[in-house]
Scaffold this motif. Structure first.
Motif, PDB file in Angstrom:
ATOM      1  N   PRO A 128      40.959  42.683  18.469  1.00  0.00           N
ATOM      2  CA  PRO A 128      41.404  43.808  19.289  1.00  0.00           C
ATOM      3  C   PRO A 128      42.241  43.311  20.478  1.00  0.00           C
ATOM      4  N   PHE A 129      43.214  44.132  20.887  1.00  0.00           N
ATOM      5  CA  PHE A 129      44.136  43.764  21.951  1.00  0.00           C
ATOM      6  C   PHE A 129      44.058  44.804  23.054  1.00  0.00           C
ATOM      7  N   TYR A 130      43.757  44.319  24.259  1.00  0.00           N
ATOM      8  CA  TYR A 130      43.648  45.194  25.423  1.00  0.00           C
ATOM      9  C   TYR A 130      44.809  44.884  26.366  1.00  0.00           C
ATOM     10  N   ARG A 131      45.607  45.902  26.672  1.00  0.00           N
ATOM     11  CA  ARG A 131      46.704  45.741  27.634  1.00  0.00           C
ATOM     12  C   ARG A 131      46.218  46.338  28.945  1.00  0.00           C
ATOM     13  N   LEU A 132      45.780  45.494  29.871  1.00  0.00           N
ATOM     14  CA  LEU A 132      45.072  45.933  31.069  1.00  0.00           C
ATOM     15  C   LEU A 132      45.979  45.933  32.292  1.00  0.00           C
ATOM     16  N   ARG A 133      45.833  46.950  33.109  1.00  0.00           N
ATOM     17  CA  ARG A 133      46.507  46.948  34.410  1.00  0.00           C
ATOM     18  C   ARG A 133      45.716  46.070  35.364  1.00  0.00           C
ATOM     19  N   ARG A 134      46.417  45.156  36.000  1.00  0.00           N
ATOM     20  CA  ARG A 134      45.743  44.206  36.891  1.00  0.00           C
ATOM     21  C   ARG A 134      45.003  44.943  38.009  1.00  0.00           C
ATOM     22  N   SER A 135      45.610  45.945  38.603  1.00  0.00           N
ATOM     23  CA  SER A 135      44.973  46.644  39.720  1.00  0.00           C
ATOM     24  C   SER A 135      43.673  47.301  39.284  1.00  0.00           C
ATOM     25  N   LYS A 136      43.654  47.882  38.091  1.00  0.00           N
ATOM     26  CA  LYS A 136      42.442  48.539  37.613  1.00  0.00           C
ATOM     27  C   LYS A 136      41.350  47.526  37.284  1.00  0.00           C
ATOM     28  N   LEU A 137      41.730  46.411  36.670  1.00  0.00           N
ATOM     29  CA  LEU A 137      40.740  45.383  36.354  1.00  0.00           C
ATOM     30  C   LEU A 137      40.127  44.825  37.630  1.00  0.00           C
ATOM     31  N   ARG A 138      40.957  44.526  38.614  1.00  0.00           N
ATOM     32  CA  ARG A 138      40.442  43.997  39.879  1.00  0.00           C
ATOM     33  C   ARG A 138      39.598  45.030  40.611  1.00  0.00           C
ATOM     34  N   GLY A 139      40.003  46.293  40.509  1.00  0.00           N
ATOM     35  CA  GLY A 139      39.210  47.333  41.158  1.00  0.00           C
ATOM     36  C   GLY A 139      37.799  47.394  40.621  1.00  0.00           C
ATOM     37  N   LEU A 140      37.666  47.310  39.301  1.00  0.00           N
ATOM     38  CA  LEU A 140      36.329  47.324  38.699  1.00  0.00           C
ATOM     39  C   LEU A 140      35.556  46.067  39.071  1.00  0.00           C
ATOM     40  N   LEU A 141      36.200  44.911  38.945  1.00  0.00           N
ATOM     41  CA  LEU A 141      35.499  43.651  39.176  1.00  0.00           C
ATOM     42  C   LEU A 141      35.141  43.414  40.641  1.00  0.00           C
ATOM     43  N   SER A 142      35.707  44.194  41.546  1.00  0.00           N
ATOM     44  CA  SER A 142      35.414  44.020  42.974  1.00  0.00           C
ATOM     45  C   SER A 142      34.098  44.655  43.398  1.00  0.00           C
ATOM     46  N   HIS A 143      33.565  45.540  42.592  1.00  0.00           N
ATOM     47  CA  HIS A 143      32.367  46.283  42.989  1.00  0.00           C
ATOM     48  C   HIS A 143      31.179  45.350  43.256  1.00  0.00           C
ATOM     49  N   HIS A 144      30.476  45.636  44.369  1.00  0.00           N
ATOM     50  CA  HIS A 144      29.208  44.993  44.718  1.00  0.00           C
ATOM     51  C   HIS A 144      29.351  43.500  45.043  1.00  0.00           C
ATOM     52  N   LEU A 145      30.551  43.059  45.375  1.00  0.00           N
ATOM     53  CA  LEU A 145      30.748  41.662  45.754  1.00  0.00           C
ATOM     54  C   LEU A 145      30.921  41.523  47.261  1.00  0.00           C
ATOM     55  N   HIS A 146      30.583  40.355  47.779  1.00  0.00           N
ATOM     56  CA  HIS A 146      30.837  40.016  49.177  1.00  0.00           C
ATOM     57  C   HIS A 146      32.219  39.373  49.234  1.00  0.00           C
ATOM     58  N   ILE A 147      33.209  40.128  49.750  1.00  0.00           N
ATOM     59  CA  ILE A 147      34.592  39.661  49.818  1.00  0.00           C
ATOM     60  C   ILE A 147      35.019  39.638  51.279  1.00  0.00           C
ATOM     61  N   GLU A 148      35.538  38.511  51.733  1.00  0.00           N
ATOM     62  CA  GLU A 148      36.077  38.396  53.078  1.00  0.00           C
ATOM     63  C   GLU A 148      37.589  38.305  52.997  1.00  0.00           C
ATOM     64  N   TYR A 149      38.260  39.183  53.751  1.00  0.00           N
ATOM     65  CA  TYR A 149      39.711  39.303  53.680  1.00  0.00           C
ATOM     66  C   TYR A 149      40.404  38.565  54.822  1.00  0.00           C
ATOM     67  N   ASN A 150      41.722  38.416  54.674  1.00  0.00           N
ATOM     68  CA  ASN A 150      42.560  37.742  55.669  1.00  0.00           C
ATOM     69  C   ASN A 150      42.069  36.322  55.918  1.00  0.00           C
ATOM     70  N   LYS A 151      41.706  35.639  54.817  1.00  0.00           N
ATOM     71  CA  LYS A 151      41.198  34.278  54.891  1.00  0.00           C
ATOM     72  C   LYS A 151      42.127  33.357  54.097  1.00  0.00           C
ATOM     73  N   ARG A 152      42.971  32.661  54.812  1.00  0.00           N
ATOM     74  CA  ARG A 152      43.922  31.725  54.186  1.00  0.00           C
ATOM     75  C   ARG A 152      43.377  30.309  54.291  1.00  0.00           C
ATOM     76  N   LEU A 153      43.119  29.688  53.157  1.00  0.00           N
ATOM     77  CA  LEU A 153      42.541  28.346  53.145  1.00  0.00           C
ATOM     78  C   LEU A 153      43.543  27.334  53.678  1.00  0.00           C
ATOM     79  N   THR A 154      43.054  26.464  54.586  1.00  0.00           N
ATOM     80  CA  THR A 154      43.921  25.435  55.135  1.00  0.00           C
ATOM     81  C   THR A 154      43.396  24.022  54.917  1.00  0.00           C
ATOM     82  N   ASP A 155      42.067  23.887  54.703  1.00  0.00           N
ATOM     83  CA  ASP A 155      41.493  22.550  54.524  1.00  0.00           C
ATOM     84  C   ASP A 155      40.125  22.691  53.860  1.00  0.00           C
TER      85      ASP A 155
END
Length: 426
Positions: A128-155
């Motif tokens: 089977p072949f699924y043509r997924l929209r990235r925004s929708k996939l990320r929206g689902l996978l983001s649920h119930h996670l601890h995500i910290e934004y505006n964090k640019r790795l430097t070291d």
């Protein structure tokens, strides 16, 4: 669709089917640090959550930031994604597709036509072949996670006793974890930290593409979709490759709500890419319209009907081969590793990138669970990396060779697309 995690809250309760032994001591351990909230990083985070392993995701963009959206093919990697999600989520996979109203077939066909004449060249069956929209996939996978934004790795720094790793960010903050996983895309900051700016730099290759996403009138949309309901590819005698497909069907009964996604790619030297680096969208689109004049439909009409001031997305193609000499990083006894485009960015004509990235997430989830159960971290992470580098490094090389062939009409029938279709490399 922005992720739903918050930058100042803790992780939500783990899935109900998480492993009891891992749940018992997750609060006493440092979290797994995942740098990047793309599809791969979020899939890994969900897999860890499902197993009861604490993790934190760090994203360089600000929360609710609007991002460019695209769609991706998922086929042989689908069973792995299913194991990473909570069991009940897989029923929602249909809603993530570019057209949620078209049921996924057990076997589907990608048609390949001659770009000038429209004559059929090949048809590849897979599924089977699924043509997924990235925004929708990320929206689902983001649920119930601890995500910290505006964090640019430097070291990245490591405890002297090998017990922990610390991520340092450009805002002056830092976070300690028991492992750090770079899942931060093709221009990975994690890769640069591990290998330096020269060896870690993305590898530019002499091909480019300009992408368009556009809605049309009812009559135009029905005409364009008559060539294939979901996707169509072509090679052109002028050494160009093209793709045409759906990106979003908001209302199956209203063709004016359908968004189409299409591009023409071509050989573009690095000198040409540098010389045109400051081109406007209007200039990029004008170039595509000129290319399209010698193409058959649906490209010819789609570009004619695209307004001259339409927004576009230009991309010089790149790759990075983890199997090359000098590209092996020090994982500090298993304290740090990478997955997905951070470690094996590849060209996209063969549609393998998401499948390999999700496979990385599944295999690393398995290794981390074994470590949480008392396994030896160093050998387990080393074994994960060896398999990933062999598997996905081979695909990087195959993908780039395939891109070169698809833009050389005299050799196009030798392309991996024609020889293998979209099947996984063995």
């Amino acid at each position: 669709m922005a992720p739903t995690g918050t930058s100042n809250g803790g992780a939500h309760a783990p899935a109900s089917n998480a492993a009891p032994s891992a749940l018992a001591d997750q609060d006493s351990q440092l979290p797994i640090l995942i740098v990047g909230s793309g599809s791969t990083g979020l899939a890994l985070a969900q897999g860890l959550r499902k197993a009861g392993v604490k993790c934190t995701v760090f994203e360089r963009r600000v929360e609710q930031a609007r991002e460019r959206d695209w769609n991706m093919g998922l086929h042989w990697g689908a069973p792995v994604l299913k194991t990473l999600m909570p069991d009940e989520w897989w029923t929602r996979i249909q809603s993530l597709q570019v057209d949620p109203y078209v049921p996924t077939k057990e076997q589907d066909t990608l048609s390949f036509i001659q770009g000038r004449t429209g004559e059929p060249m090949a048809a590849f069956t897979f599924g089977p072949f699924y043509r997924l929209r990235r925004s929708k996939l990320r929206g689902l996978l983001s649920h119930h996670l601890h995500i910290e934004y505006n964090k640019r790795l430097t070291d990245i720094t490591y405890a002297d006793d090998g017990s922990s790793v610390t991520a340092h960010f450009t805002d002056g903050t830092s976070s300690a974890g028991r492992m750090l996983v770079g899942a931060d895309g093709a221009r990975s900051a994690t890769r640069n930290c591990l290998l330096g700016p020269k060896l870690g730099a993305i590898h530019r290759i002499p091909y480019a593409a300009t992408f368009v996403q556009m809605r049309f009138t009812k009559e135009q949309a029905l005409f364009l979709r008559s060539f294939h309901p979901l996707y169509l590819a072509s090679a052109h005698p002028e050494n160009r490759f093209a793709f045409f497909g759906m990106h979003d069907v908001a209302d199956s009964n209203d063709p004016t709500t359908w968004t189409f996604f299409y591009y023409i790619s071509w050989h573009s030297s690095l000198e040409e890419q540098d010389a045109t680096a400051d081109w406007t969208d209007t200039q990029r689109l004008a170039q595509q319209k000129e290319f399209a004049k010698s193409f058959c439909d649906p490209w010819k009409s789609a570009y004619e009907w695209t307004p001259d001031d339409a927004p576009v997305w230009y991309l010089g193609l790149t790759d990075w081969d983890p199997g090359l000499e000098g590209h092996r990083w020090d994982n500090h006894g298993g304290l740090v590793t990478m997955v997905g485009d951070a470690v094996h960015p590849m060209t996209y004509q063969r549609g393998q990138g998401l499948n390999h990235s999700i496979t990385d997430a599944g295999k690393l989830r398995d290794a981390i669970v074994k470590i949480s159960e008392g396994g030896d971290r160093g050998p387990l992470v080393a074994a994960f990396e060896e398999e990933m580098i062999t598997r996905a490094g081979d695909e990087v090389r195959t993908g780039t060779a395939n891109t070169m062939l698809l833009h050389d009409w005299e050799r196009v029938m030798q392309s991996a697309v024609f020889q293998k279709g979209l099947k996984k490399n063995h």
